[in-house]
Write a protein that holds these residues in place. Structure first.
Motif, mmCIF file in Angstrom:
data_model
loop_
_atom_site.group_PDB
_atom_site.id
_atom_site.type_symbol
_atom_site.label_atom_id
_atom_site.label_comp_id
_atom_site.label_asym_id
_atom_site.label_seq_id
_atom_site.Cartn_x
_atom_site.Cartn_y
_atom_site.Cartn_z
ATOM 1 N N SER A 112 2.652 -0.046 4.800
ATOM 2 C CA SER A 112 2.384 -0.536 6.157
ATOM 3 C C SER A 112 1.704 -1.900 6.167
ATOM 4 O O SER A 112 1.359 -2.407 7.234
ATOM 5 C CB SER A 112 1.490 0.466 6.899
ATOM 6 O OG SER A 112 0.241 0.590 6.220
ATOM 7 N N ASN A 113 1.479 -2.488 4.996
ATOM 8 C CA ASN A 113 0.712 -3.747 4.969
ATOM 9 C C ASN A 113 1.555 -4.974 4.592
ATOM 10 O O ASN A 113 1.035 -5.964 4.119
ATOM 11 C CB ASN A 113 -0.481 -3.627 4.013
ATOM 12 C CG ASN A 113 -0.038 -3.553 2.549
ATOM 13 O OD1 ASN A 113 1.081 -3.103 2.266
ATOM 14 N ND2 ASN A 113 -0.892 -3.974 1.618
ATOM 15 N N ALA A 159 -3.302 -5.640 11.987
ATOM 16 C CA ALA A 159 -3.617 -4.736 10.871
ATOM 17 C C ALA A 159 -4.551 -3.620 11.338
ATOM 18 O O ALA A 159 -4.361 -2.434 11.009
ATOM 19 C CB ALA A 159 -4.252 -5.527 9.727
ATOM 20 N N VAL A 219 -4.502 -0.751 8.773
ATOM 21 C CA VAL A 219 -4.390 -1.322 7.420
ATOM 22 C C VAL A 219 -5.731 -1.952 7.027
ATOM 23 O O VAL A 219 -6.225 -2.802 7.776
ATOM 24 C CB VAL A 219 -3.267 -2.380 7.380
ATOM 25 C CG1 VAL A 219 -3.365 -3.218 6.100
ATOM 26 C CG2 VAL A 219 -1.919 -1.694 7.451
ATOM 27 N N ASN A 245 0.833 -1.209 0.000
ATOM 28 C CA ASN A 245 0.000 0.000 0.000
ATOM 29 C C ASN A 245 0.870 1.263 0.000
ATOM 30 O O ASN A 245 2.105 1.186 0.081
ATOM 31 C CB ASN A 245 -1.012 -0.039 1.163
ATOM 32 C CG ASN A 245 -0.313 -0.068 2.529
ATOM 33 O OD1 ASN A 245 0.914 0.078 2.612
ATOM 34 N ND2 ASN A 245 -1.089 -0.280 3.578
ATOM 35 N N ARG A 277 -5.585 -7.651 0.937
ATOM 36 C CA ARG A 277 -5.363 -6.664 2.003
ATOM 37 C C ARG A 277 -3.872 -6.504 2.318
ATOM 38 O O ARG A 277 -3.388 -5.410 2.578
ATOM 39 C CB ARG A 277 -6.116 -7.133 3.253
ATOM 40 C CG ARG A 277 -6.033 -6.199 4.440
ATOM 41 C CD ARG A 277 -6.906 -6.724 5.569
ATOM 42 N NE ARG A 277 -7.088 -5.743 6.631
ATOM 43 C CZ ARG A 277 -7.842 -5.957 7.717
ATOM 44 N NH1 ARG A 277 -8.490 -7.105 7.861
ATOM 45 N NH2 ARG A 277 -7.957 -5.023 8.651
ATOM 46 N N LEU A 315 4.478 -5.155 8.915
ATOM 47 C CA LEU A 315 3.301 -5.380 9.751
ATOM 48 C C LEU A 315 3.516 -6.639 10.588
ATOM 49 O O LEU A 315 3.210 -6.671 11.776
ATOM 50 C CB LEU A 315 2.053 -5.522 8.869
ATOM 51 C CG LEU A 315 0.772 -5.904 9.600
ATOM 52 C CD1 LEU A 315 0.400 -4.853 10.645
ATOM 53 C CD2 LEU A 315 -0.364 -6.119 8.610
#
Lengths: 380, 380
Positions: free
Chosen positions: A48-49, A375, A380, A44, A90, A149
């Motif tokens: 951060s994912n 998350a 996230v 992303n 995701r 993460l």
């Protein structure tokens, strides 16, 4: 009696090559450093994912897709993918072939100069789990990811998770070491050593220079795999799968395979040699044997995690006798002593160490829930 | 890389040769039948004080005296002897080298004609635990002993004890099967199979005809022994003995033995090949794998003991993971179902399967007491 087999084919793997190389724990500097990897999903915008998944001894980076040598599905393909428990719609999932491996990262089977020519072979230096993690960190930095993460892995993958959390605490928001330990036990070392002896004894190993003849120490490596495979399964799993069933007529002979479990093991051994390099096996088993996290921190395990802000999920499987639950509890105790945020689950399973690779609903739920919770915490 | 070693020396063992031979379970008749043995103490006038001790896979008849090949003391020398727990001033103790063994009884290493010339080698027929017991019975009959005061043995020796009690119930007053099971489990078979694969893979095995060159498949047999040895010890015993101690400097290498447990295992492997025949190892491990007492009695374990008047002591060791306590409990349940006279003890020990060979005071007391009780009952 040597079995002539084609050495496993060279596949072009996705990788980054770092020309400046890497300084290893043994004091040797290797350059260039090649890091082969696969990613699933998209990173992303604020990076951060990202979830790094660390593979086990004979695993590889083909986590959630067809493995190019075997044609089989990825080893965590049931867990990770679009819409799955670990949802790649995701998350951005990264999996790196370990340093010392044989699927494109720098290792004994790779050319010394990183491009062509003779492989490292037995000149490849001894490496540690921490060296593997350092190589992975180079790739994570290359992606511009300041903080993962999560870092997740089972067995030797779990050792890497622990080493990540200890070495780069600021770069790991959440960590899930699964079915592993803070050090390799005497029994674990012993099983590895017997496998190594079988490889060394194979005349086709030729002191590690088997590639010169385009041959591989197939029989020695197969025996090593057979031994290891027994340790991955529980007594109950072996009994359920095979029991004492005989193949065909119960003829009394002392020279042929007569029980189904025997031909299964032989098949495991012979298929393994078509996808794995013997010197790589020697290198990586040794790295596992050397692993002793407390020793890296003055003999105090909790010192490895002092002041950590990482959230931990420690998981074990009840019938795992290679990395039994007691060893996971040792990790939890050390994390508690460091006042870390830790959750622990022992998954009831009769499938042995192998359970971490199988579709175990309780395990999937625990790990999936842990990652979703992490998350949500970081948005996230 | 073959290690040239002298095949183990031929020793003249005490034995009886039965010219009429023996009919085996596999349907082959072998003749002559040689039964090598040792005795300790004196047979009393009414021949009522005889205890037959059955040895384990790699044991032999030199129970309570120096083993002629190794120069070491007998494997139960601490337990059995004049004035010891099993007192040879009172009892006449017999120990027979098993059929298929390599210490003088008929087996793959012995000349086919019982005298000289080519050994049986891989032409030796497949044998069973019951065949071993039948051969022992011949010797017991030769001594004119109608009923043994007791039959005692651990591990494969325990399997023989169970077979004695089932096959010749009138000839066994008391029986002590120790650290054993009524059948070999899938995991046990698997460990044996890996060892056999290591022997078969050794180029010096030469399809079992290694004796033609005066060589032995030393490396394969050593690996087989190493694997087996791990299964004889508990994790705790290995950790206590060696832990993660390094030999000399903790140099990082992937080619040398670095941990003490490694050099210990290699020593175990290399010393074993100087006293044991590879084809004998293949034959005997196979006999253990075939062992399934219930299968011999229509799948009903208790039927093996129906109507028995034999007194039983079943013993297991708490940390034995090769023949765990649960398997001894299965024996006890079958004996209970046959309304037999049975006592059971689980000895607390952290030494693993090996404990039955070690000086474990509680075990010595239990076995010694059981035998003295039996002796008193028959007036010995």
């Amino acid at each position: 009696m040597a079995t002539p087999i084609t050495p496993f084919p060279r596949v072009k793997h996705q990788r980054e090559v770092f020309a400046d190389g890497l300084m290893l724990d043994c004091g040797v500097h290797i350059a260039p450093l090649a890091v082969a990897y696969r990613t699933y999903g998209r990173l992303n915008a604020d990076r951060s994912n990202a979830i790094l998944v660390c593979h086990a001894l004979t695993g590889d980076q083909y986590l959630a897709e067809t493995q190019p040598l075997t044609g089989k599905g990825g080893w965590w393909g049931n867990l990770i993918g679009p819409g799955k428990r670990v949802d790649t719609d995701r998350f951005f999932v990264i999996c790196v072939n370990v340093l010392g491996g044989c699927m494109g990262s720098t290792g004994p089977a790779e050319p010394r100069n990183g491009v062509d020519g003779d492989p490292w072979g037995t000149d490849f230096p001894a490496i540690t789990i921490r060296d593997m993690v350092r190589a992975q960190k180079r790739l994570v930095d290359h992606f511009g990811i300041a903080r993962l993460l999560a870092v997740v892995g089972g067995s030797m993958g779990g050792m890497q998770v622990l080493e990540w959390a200890a070495t780069y605490p600021e770069a790991v928001f959440a960590a899930a070491p699964i079915a592993c330990a803070t050090h390799h036990s005497a029994q674990n070392i012993a099983f590895h050593e017997v496998g190594r002896a079988a490889i060394h004894n194979d005349p086709d190993w030729k002191g590690g220079r088997y590639w010169e003849d385009g041959r591989v120490p197939a029989q020695g490596l197969a025996v090593a795999r057979m031994i290891a495979h027994i340790t991955y399964l529980s007594e109950a799993a072996l009994t359920r799968k095979f029991g004492r069933r005989l193949r065909g007529a119960p003829s009394l002979t002392f020279l042929e395979d007569v029980f189904e479990v025997e031909s299964y093991l032989r098949h495991q051994g012979s298929s393994f040699v078509r996808r794995f390099d013997a010197n790589s096996y020697l290198t990586i088993t040794r790295a596992m044997d050397y692993f002793d996290l407390a020793a890296e921190y003055g003999g105090e395990l909790r010192a490895a995690f002092q002041g950590t802000n990482t959230r931990f999920l420690v998981a074990s499987f009840s019938s795992d006798w290679l990395f039994p639950t007691a060893q996971s509890r040792d990790i939890v105790r050390a994390l508690n002593a460091a006042a870390a945020n830790v959750s622990f689950v022992e998954i009831a399973s009769d499938k042995g160490h192998d359970a971490f690779l199988l579709e175990e609903p309780d395990f999937y739920a625990a790990l999936g829930g842990f990652l979703v919770g992490a998350a949500e915490r970081v948005g996230v």
